[in-house]
Design a protein around this motif. Sequence first.
Motif, PDB file in Angstrom:
ATOM      1  N   ASP A  98       3.106  -7.850   3.830  1.00 23.11           N
ATOM      2  CA  ASP A  98       3.059  -6.599   4.578  1.00 23.11           C
ATOM      3  C   ASP A  98       4.128  -5.621   4.092  1.00 23.11           C
ATOM      4  OD1 ASP A  98       0.899  -7.393   6.110  1.00 23.11           O
ATOM      5  OD2 ASP A  98       2.164  -8.264   7.681  1.00 23.11           O
ATOM      6  N   GLN A 131      -4.176  -3.077  -5.523  1.00 17.71           N
ATOM      7  CA  GLN A 131      -3.434  -4.209  -4.966  1.00 17.71           C
ATOM      8  C   GLN A 131      -3.548  -4.297  -3.447  1.00 17.71           C
ATOM      9  OE1 GLN A 131      -2.030  -6.533  -6.909  1.00 17.71           O
ATOM     10  NE2 GLN A 131      -2.932  -5.342  -8.560  1.00 17.71           N
ATOM     11  N   LEU A 132      -3.972  -3.221  -2.802  1.00 20.53           N
ATOM     12  CA  LEU A 132      -4.083  -3.205  -1.342  1.00 20.53           C
ATOM     13  C   LEU A 132      -5.362  -3.890  -0.901  1.00 20.53           C
ATOM     14  CD1 LEU A 132      -3.002   0.482  -0.696  1.00 20.53           C
ATOM     15  CD2 LEU A 132      -1.629  -1.562  -0.321  1.00 20.53           C
ATOM     16  N   TRP A 146       2.747  -1.895  -8.867  1.00 21.16           N
ATOM     17  CA  TRP A 146       1.657  -2.809  -8.556  1.00 21.16           C
ATOM     18  C   TRP A 146       1.952  -4.233  -9.016  1.00 21.16           C
ATOM     19  CZ3 TRP A 146       1.599   0.984 -12.200  1.00 21.16           C
ATOM     20  CH2 TRP A 146       1.448   0.598 -13.516  1.00 21.16           C
ATOM     21  N   TYR A 173       2.793  -4.164   0.893  1.00 21.26           N
ATOM     22  CA  TYR A 173       1.754  -3.165   1.143  1.00 21.26           C
ATOM     23  C   TYR A 173       2.351  -1.869   1.678  1.00 21.26           C
ATOM     24  CZ  TYR A 173      -1.465  -7.103   0.607  1.00 21.26           C
ATOM     25  OH  TYR A 173      -2.158  -8.180   0.123  1.00 21.26           O
ATOM     26  N   LYS A 221      -5.873   4.078   5.149  1.00 25.28           N
ATOM     27  CA  LYS A 221      -4.715   4.837   4.673  1.00 25.28           C
ATOM     28  C   LYS A 221      -4.974   6.320   4.885  1.00 25.28           C
ATOM     29  CE  LYS A 221      -6.223   4.789  -0.083  1.00 25.28           C
ATOM     30  NZ  LYS A 221      -6.517   6.108  -0.438  1.00 25.28           N
ATOM     31  N   GLU A 240      -3.443   1.167  -5.538  1.00 25.26           N
ATOM     32  CA  GLU A 240      -4.498   0.997  -4.544  1.00 25.26           C
ATOM     33  C   GLU A 240      -5.331  -0.258  -4.793  1.00 25.26           C
ATOM     34  OE1 GLU A 240      -6.652   4.668  -4.486  1.00 25.26           O
ATOM     35  OE2 GLU A 240      -5.139   5.640  -3.240  1.00 25.26           O
ATOM     36  N   ILE A 265      -6.747  -2.058   4.457  1.00 27.39           N
ATOM     37  CA  ILE A 265      -5.671  -1.089   4.369  1.00 27.39           C
ATOM     38  C   ILE A 265      -6.102   0.103   3.520  1.00 27.39           C
ATOM     39  CG2 ILE A 265      -3.321  -0.700   3.522  1.00 27.39           C
ATOM     40  CD1 ILE A 265      -2.619  -3.504   4.288  1.00 27.39           C
ATOM     41  N   GLN A 266      -6.903  -0.122   2.506  1.00 29.10           N
ATOM     42  CA  GLN A 266      -7.399   0.986   1.678  1.00 29.10           C
ATOM     43  C   GLN A 266      -8.225   1.951   2.522  1.00 29.10           C
ATOM     44  OE1 GLN A 266      -9.635  -0.572  -1.581  1.00 29.10           O
ATOM     45  NE2 GLN A 266      -7.842  -1.405  -2.621  1.00 29.10           N
TER      46      GLN A 266
END
Length: 95
Positions: A22, A85-86, A12, A25, A94, A83, A90-91
């Motif tokens: 990107d 950091q996303l 992270w 991620y 996923k 997670e 995107i979280q």
Amino acid sequence: MGSFVRKFFAPWTAGDCFDDLDDFYDFLLRRNKLLNAVRVVFFLIAAACLMLGYAFEPQPYNSVAVGALVLALGLSLVIIQNEKQLPPEIQNQKS
């Protein structure tokens, strides 16, 4: 060498090791998928050892179960940090 250590032990914090967000991620998502698979294996080992502990002499099996649970919970903390950091979009998507 420092970027490898950060990517391996604290992914992270490795955002500046990537040229594009990107890519970072994608790295975090791949790392989370791998860590989750390892975490499931540790939970299965703990469950099997607890069952064997009820059937046989509990001391060695319970010790292994505790160790597996500690490792699985430690991996959970790493997954949670990844997670965070996303970005939210995107979280939510996923899998």
